[in-house]
Every structure is written in structure tokens, then in C-alpha cells.
Design a protein around this motif. Structure first.
Motif, PDB file in Angstrom:
ATOM      1  N   UNK A  79     -17.637 -28.952  28.086  1.00 21.67           N
ATOM      2  CA  UNK A  79     -17.952 -27.616  28.589  1.00 21.67           C
ATOM      3  C   UNK A  79     -19.028 -27.712  29.662  1.00 21.67           C
ATOM      4  N   UNK A  80     -19.043 -26.759  30.564  1.00 20.73           N
ATOM      5  CA  UNK A  80     -20.047 -26.709  31.615  1.00 20.73           C
ATOM      6  C   UNK A  80     -21.369 -26.204  31.051  1.00 20.73           C
ATOM      7  N   UNK A  81     -22.461 -26.739  31.543  1.00 22.73           N
ATOM      8  CA  UNK A  81     -23.782 -26.299  31.116  1.00 22.73           C
ATOM      9  C   UNK A  81     -24.398 -25.280  32.052  1.00 22.73           C
ATOM     10  N   UNK A  82     -23.725 -25.009  33.185  1.00 20.79           N
ATOM     11  CA  UNK A  82     -24.249 -24.042  34.154  1.00 20.79           C
ATOM     12  C   UNK A  82     -23.129 -23.150  34.671  1.00 20.79           C
ATOM     13  N   UNK A  83     -23.526 -21.990  35.157  1.00 21.31           N
ATOM     14  CA  UNK A  83     -22.551 -21.066  35.747  1.00 21.31           C
ATOM     15  C   UNK A  83     -22.048 -21.633  37.074  1.00 21.31           C
ATOM     16  N   UNK A  84     -22.926 -22.245  37.846  1.00 21.74           N
ATOM     17  CA  UNK A  84     -22.551 -22.779  39.159  1.00 21.74           C
ATOM     18  C   UNK A  84     -21.473 -23.846  39.048  1.00 21.74           C
ATOM     19  N   UNK A  85     -21.533 -24.690  38.009  1.00 21.14           N
ATOM     20  CA  UNK A  85     -20.546 -25.759  37.848  1.00 21.14           C
ATOM     21  C   UNK A  85     -19.139 -25.199  37.591  1.00 21.14           C
ATOM     22  N   UNK A  86     -19.051 -23.979  37.089  1.00 20.25           N
ATOM     23  CA  UNK A  86     -17.734 -23.381  36.844  1.00 20.25           C
ATOM     24  C   UNK A  86     -17.044 -22.966  38.139  1.00 20.25           C
ATOM     25  N   UNK A  87     -17.811 -22.793  39.215  1.00 21.70           N
ATOM     26  CA  UNK A  87     -17.298 -22.452  40.547  1.00 21.70           C
ATOM     27  C   UNK A  87     -16.414 -21.204  40.542  1.00 21.70           C
ATOM     28  N   UNK A  88     -16.917 -20.128  39.904  1.00 20.38           N
ATOM     29  CA  UNK A  88     -16.153 -18.877  39.881  1.00 20.38           C
ATOM     30  C   UNK A  88     -16.896 -17.740  40.578  1.00 20.38           C
ATOM     31  N   UNK A  89     -18.023 -18.043  41.206  1.00 21.15           N
ATOM     32  CA  UNK A  89     -18.732 -17.060  42.017  1.00 21.15           C
ATOM     33  C   UNK A  89     -19.524 -16.023  41.253  1.00 21.15           C
ATOM     34  N   UNK A  90     -19.898 -16.331  40.037  1.00 20.91           N
ATOM     35  CA  UNK A  90     -20.702 -15.377  39.260  1.00 20.91           C
ATOM     36  C   UNK A  90     -22.170 -15.741  39.437  1.00 20.91           C
ATOM     37  N   UNK A  91     -23.015 -14.755  39.790  1.00 27.27           N
ATOM     38  CA  UNK A  91     -24.440 -15.048  39.966  1.00 27.27           C
ATOM     39  C   UNK A  91     -25.138 -15.179  38.612  1.00 27.27           C
ATOM     40  N   UNK A  92     -26.322 -15.735  38.633  1.00 30.67           N
ATOM     41  CA  UNK A  92     -27.100 -15.830  37.395  1.00 30.67           C
ATOM     42  C   UNK A  92     -27.863 -14.546  37.118  1.00 30.67           C
ATOM     43  N   UNK A  97     -27.995  -7.020  35.176  1.00 35.80           N
ATOM     44  CA  UNK A  97     -27.893  -8.032  34.115  1.00 35.80           C
ATOM     45  C   UNK A  97     -28.405  -9.388  34.556  1.00 35.80           C
ATOM     46  N   UNK A  98     -28.860 -10.174  33.562  1.00 33.95           N
ATOM     47  CA  UNK A  98     -29.171 -11.592  33.743  1.00 33.95           C
ATOM     48  C   UNK A  98     -28.144 -12.376  32.938  1.00 33.95           C
ATOM     49  N   UNK A  99     -27.559 -13.396  33.555  1.00 33.81           N
ATOM     50  CA  UNK A  99     -26.491 -14.170  32.923  1.00 33.81           C
ATOM     51  C   UNK A  99     -26.942 -15.606  32.695  1.00 33.81           C
ATOM     52  N   UNK A 100     -26.489 -16.184  31.587  1.00 33.33           N
ATOM     53  CA  UNK A 100     -26.865 -17.570  31.293  1.00 33.33           C
ATOM     54  C   UNK A 100     -25.814 -18.235  30.412  1.00 33.33           C
ATOM     55  N   UNK A 101     -25.576 -19.504  30.689  1.00 33.57           N
ATOM     56  CA  UNK A 101     -24.759 -20.342  29.815  1.00 33.57           C
ATOM     57  C   UNK A 101     -25.748 -21.134  28.978  1.00 33.57           C
ATOM     58  N   UNK A 102     -25.585 -21.083  27.664  1.00 28.93           N
ATOM     59  CA  UNK A 102     -26.481 -21.874  26.818  1.00 28.93           C
ATOM     60  C   UNK A 102     -26.081 -23.338  26.949  1.00 28.93           C
ATOM     61  N   UNK A 103     -27.012 -24.225  26.714  1.00 29.36           N
ATOM     62  CA  UNK A 103     -26.652 -25.648  26.812  1.00 29.36           C
ATOM     63  C   UNK A 103     -25.413 -25.938  25.957  1.00 29.36           C
TER      64      UNK A 103
END
Length: 171
Positions: A79-92, A97-103
Motif C-alpha cells: 500500500x502507498x504511504x502517501x497521497x502523492x504516491x497514488x498519483x490521483x491529484x488529491x491534495x493533502x 478538510x485535511x487529508x492523510x494516509x496513515x502509515x
């Protein structure tokens, strides 16, 4: 007597000057009061719709990240640990809202959407886990039952991913 009254009333109406036409103060006050009552009824409904529109952003992002994590897991076997690595254009972070992927753990990951205004907006969470040795995954999207600054909990079971509280399932 009745016909005399009608005749005098008609004479009065015909004798009125053009400058006397218009609305009385009482008529105008009644209209203003009616408009005020309608506005008082409509305002809470309008504010509720505004909050729903803001929350739709978070709902959409939770679903998008869940699907992107599943695709990322198929391609990279993790699984990806960051939103940026998913490359779907969603901001943090956005205005609302504030968005975050948990480790990411080896078997599961979660994504949270925490509102900047926790008094009017709900919080959201998404989770994805691997449930079989063939790579099959299970996902859940949850929302808080009321406006909150805390993400709803997700339960990773042996065969499925669910919201910790059944009332938190997104509708």
C-alpha cells in the motif's frame, strides 16, 4: 339601505384621486413579516445544504483513495504511504478538510478526512486491507454520525473491512 351603502362606496372609489393609490403601511408590514418568517424557515435548510456540499468533497476523496490504494497494491504489492504516491491529484489539504494516509501496514491502510470546522462538518475515513493470499482486498468508507474532528474507526476483520460503528457506514 344596502343599495345606498353600495352606491356611496362606489362614489367614494370613483372619486379617489390618482395620488391616493398605493399600499398602506399595514399591508407593507404584513408582507415584510411573511418574508421574514419564510427566511427563518429556509435559512437552516440552506446552511445544511451548504455543509452537505462541502462534505461531498471528502466523501469523493475517500472513495477515490480506497480505489487507488487497491490499484497501487496490485501494481506494487504494497500500500502507498502517501497521497502523492497514488498519483490521483488529491491534495493533502483544502479549505474545508485535511487529508492523510496513515502509515501503511503490510496488510492494510487507512485514509482520513478531518474537517477544519468540526462544529458543522462530519469527518470521514476509508480503509483497505488484503483478505486473501491471492491479493483480494476489502474496503470500507465511514463517516462520523455527527460533526466531529475525529475520524471514525475502521475494523479490519479476517474476511472484510467495516466501520467500527454500524451507524458510520457512508450512505
Amino acid at each position: 339601505m344596502k343599495s345606498e351603502f353600495q352606491a356611496k362606496f362606489l362614489q367614494h372609489m370613483l372619486g379617489r384621486k390618482k395620488g391616493e393609490q398605493g399600499f398602506t403601511l399595514i399591508e407593507l408590514l404584513v408582507v415584510i413579516i411573511i418574508i421574514g418568517i419564510l427566511a427563518a424557515i429556509a435559512l437552516p435548510s440552506f446552511l445544511n445544504q451548504a455543509a452537505k456540499a462541502k462534505q461531498s468533497e471528502a466523501k469523493s476523496y475517500v472513495g477515490s483513495v480506497n480505489r487507488a490504494q487497491q490499484a497501487y497494491r496490485i501494481e506494487k504489492t504494497a500500500f502507498s504511504g502517501t497521497i502523492a504516491a497514488l498519483e490521483i491529484g488529491i491534495p493533502t489539504s483544502t479549505v474545508d478538510y485535511d487529508y492523510a494516509v496513515t502509515p501503511a501496514a503490510a496488510a492494510n491502510t487507512t485514509f482520513t478526512a478531518i474537517p477544519n470546522d468540526s462544529t458543522t462538518l462530519r469527518s470521514y475515513a476509508g480503509g483497505v486491507q488484503v483478505i486473501s493470499t491471492t491479493g483480494q482486498s476489502s474496503a470500507a468508507a465511514c463517516q462520523s454520525t455527527a460533526p466531529s474532528g475525529t475520524a471514525p474507526a475502521i475494523t479490519f476483520g479476517a474476511a472484510d473491512t467495516t466501520c467500527a460503528t454500524p451507524d458510520n457506514n457512508m450512505r
